[in-house]
Design a protein around this motif. Structure first.
Motif, PDB file in Angstrom:
ATOM      1  N   ASN A 119      -4.712   6.932  12.432  1.00  0.00           N
ATOM      2  CA  ASN A 119      -4.945   5.612  13.028  1.00  0.00           C
ATOM      3  C   ASN A 119      -4.743   4.519  12.002  1.00  0.00           C
ATOM      4  O   ASN A 119      -5.248   4.611  10.883  1.00  0.00           O
ATOM      5  CB  ASN A 119      -6.377   5.502  13.573  1.00  0.00           C
ATOM      6  N   TYR A 120      -4.020   3.459  12.400  1.00  0.00           N
ATOM      7  CA  TYR A 120      -3.895   2.272  11.556  1.00  0.00           C
ATOM      8  C   TYR A 120      -4.660   1.141  12.226  1.00  0.00           C
ATOM      9  O   TYR A 120      -4.300   0.682  13.320  1.00  0.00           O
ATOM     10  CB  TYR A 120      -2.428   1.873  11.389  1.00  0.00           C
ATOM     11  N   LYS A 121      -5.773   0.724  11.578  1.00  0.00           N
ATOM     12  CA  LYS A 121      -6.639  -0.324  12.100  1.00  0.00           C
ATOM     13  C   LYS A 121      -6.975  -0.047  13.570  1.00  0.00           C
ATOM     14  O   LYS A 121      -7.460   1.013  13.912  1.00  0.00           O
ATOM     15  CB  LYS A 121      -5.980  -1.689  11.898  1.00  0.00           C
ATOM     16  N   ASN A 122      -6.672  -0.979  14.462  1.00  0.00           N
ATOM     17  CA  ASN A 122      -7.036  -0.817  15.870  1.00  0.00           C
ATOM     18  C   ASN A 122      -5.866  -0.401  16.750  1.00  0.00           C
ATOM     19  O   ASN A 122      -5.952  -0.451  17.981  1.00  0.00           O
ATOM     20  CB  ASN A 122      -7.639  -2.122  16.408  1.00  0.00           C
ATOM     21  N   GLU A 123      -4.757   0.031  16.111  1.00  0.00           N
ATOM     22  CA  GLU A 123      -3.593   0.437  16.886  1.00  0.00           C
ATOM     23  C   GLU A 123      -3.784   1.849  17.447  1.00  0.00           C
ATOM     24  O   GLU A 123      -4.667   2.584  17.022  1.00  0.00           O
ATOM     25  CB  GLU A 123      -2.343   0.391  16.006  1.00  0.00           C
ATOM     26  N   ASP A 124      -2.917   2.206  18.399  1.00  0.00           N
ATOM     27  CA  ASP A 124      -2.972   3.551  18.966  1.00  0.00           C
ATOM     28  C   ASP A 124      -2.697   4.583  17.881  1.00  0.00           C
ATOM     29  O   ASP A 124      -1.906   4.347  16.955  1.00  0.00           O
ATOM     30  CB  ASP A 124      -1.934   3.700  20.086  1.00  0.00           C
ATOM     31  N   LYS A 127       2.658   1.091   6.885  1.00  0.00           N
ATOM     32  CA  LYS A 127       2.051  -0.173   7.321  1.00  0.00           C
ATOM     33  C   LYS A 127       1.054  -0.709   6.291  1.00  0.00           C
ATOM     34  O   LYS A 127       0.693  -1.882   6.330  1.00  0.00           O
ATOM     35  CB  LYS A 127       1.375   0.004   8.683  1.00  0.00           C
ATOM     36  N   THR A 174      -1.340   7.811  15.857  1.00  0.00           N
ATOM     37  CA  THR A 174      -0.098   8.568  15.734  1.00  0.00           C
ATOM     38  C   THR A 174      -0.440  10.051  15.650  1.00  0.00           C
ATOM     39  O   THR A 174      -1.260  10.459  14.822  1.00  0.00           O
ATOM     40  CB  THR A 174       0.671   8.155  14.463  1.00  0.00           C
TER      41      THR A 174
END
Length: 227
Positions: A147-152, A209, A154
């Motif tokens: 997870n990257y921050k609040n993104e969906d 990212k 991977t």
């Protein structure tokens, strides 16, 4: 007494398939033997095995195609390919589509059994491991999700997840190339090394990212994850 581990074996050579089945059963595994890819897919769907041993060259549905279809619905089940192919691109393709290990024919039963146990141990480690943090990413190792921050999230493959786990656990230290190849690939030969390079490239892209995170190639030794 614990239930035996259920293995799905897909092998179209009848004699070889029976030898493998009987050998594994003497080690207390439960083995489902299928002689083509279509039967193997049906057995996977109905019997819910815990590990797959797939011949690459099979009638009706080859091992790579079968693995791709299973990976569409199951990201975690360990897969070992049995193959007469020795070209680098074939081996790399097997790992890229989600295979965890491969054996080139002819092989010894002892080697197959060792590789099965290694994969089972890795899967058990995955189930008990914690969620890890690396920079702005959260890595859920048991679920193989990044997870990257609040993104969906991977979804990672089984091998990507284990490679990232070891890189994070050895953060800022060199991860010995030969050691990790033997641990995750079962061998440090040329084909496995090429495959590992492919997975490192994939992980770099999935972590890009956060510009602070680097996976460095320490020539002659291995890789180092830094932040």
């Amino acid at each position: 007494m614990a239930n035996p581990i259920k293995i799905l074996l897909a092998e179209d050579e009848a004699a070889l398939g029976q030898i493998i089945k009987e050998s594994l059963e003497t080690r207390d595994f439960e083995v489902l033997l299928c002689n083509d890819g279509e039967k193997a897919l049906k057995a996977y769907q109905s019997e819910k095995p815990e590990l797959l041993v797939l011949d690459v060259m099979m009638p009706k549905k080859d091992g790579f195609t079968l693995a791709k279809e299973i990976r569409n619905v199951d990201d975690t089940i360990p897969i070992i390919f049995l193959t007469a192919k020795s070209q680098t691109q074939d081996v790399v393709e097997g790992f890229t589509i989600g295979g965890n290990d491969y054996l080139k024919k002819p092989f010894s039963m002892e080697e197959l059994i060792v590789r099965i146990h290694n994969l089972i141990n890795r899967t058990q480690l995955q189930k008990t491991a914690d969620v890890l943090n690396i920079g702005d990413y959260t890595f859920d190792f048991p679920k193989q999700k990044l997870n990257y921050k609040n993104e969906d999230a991977t979804q990672l493959t089984h091998r990507e997840a284990h490679l990232l786990f070891h890189l994070i656990k050895n953060q800022n230290s060199v991860l010995d190339r030969s050691l990790i190849l033997n641990k995750l690939w079962g061998t440090d030969d040329f084909f496995s090394a090429r495959s590992m390079d492919v997975f490192i490239t994939k992980l770099r892209k999935k972590l890009n990212k956060d510009e602070r995170i680097k996976i460095l190639n320490v020539r002659g030794f291995g890789y180092k994850l830094t932040i």
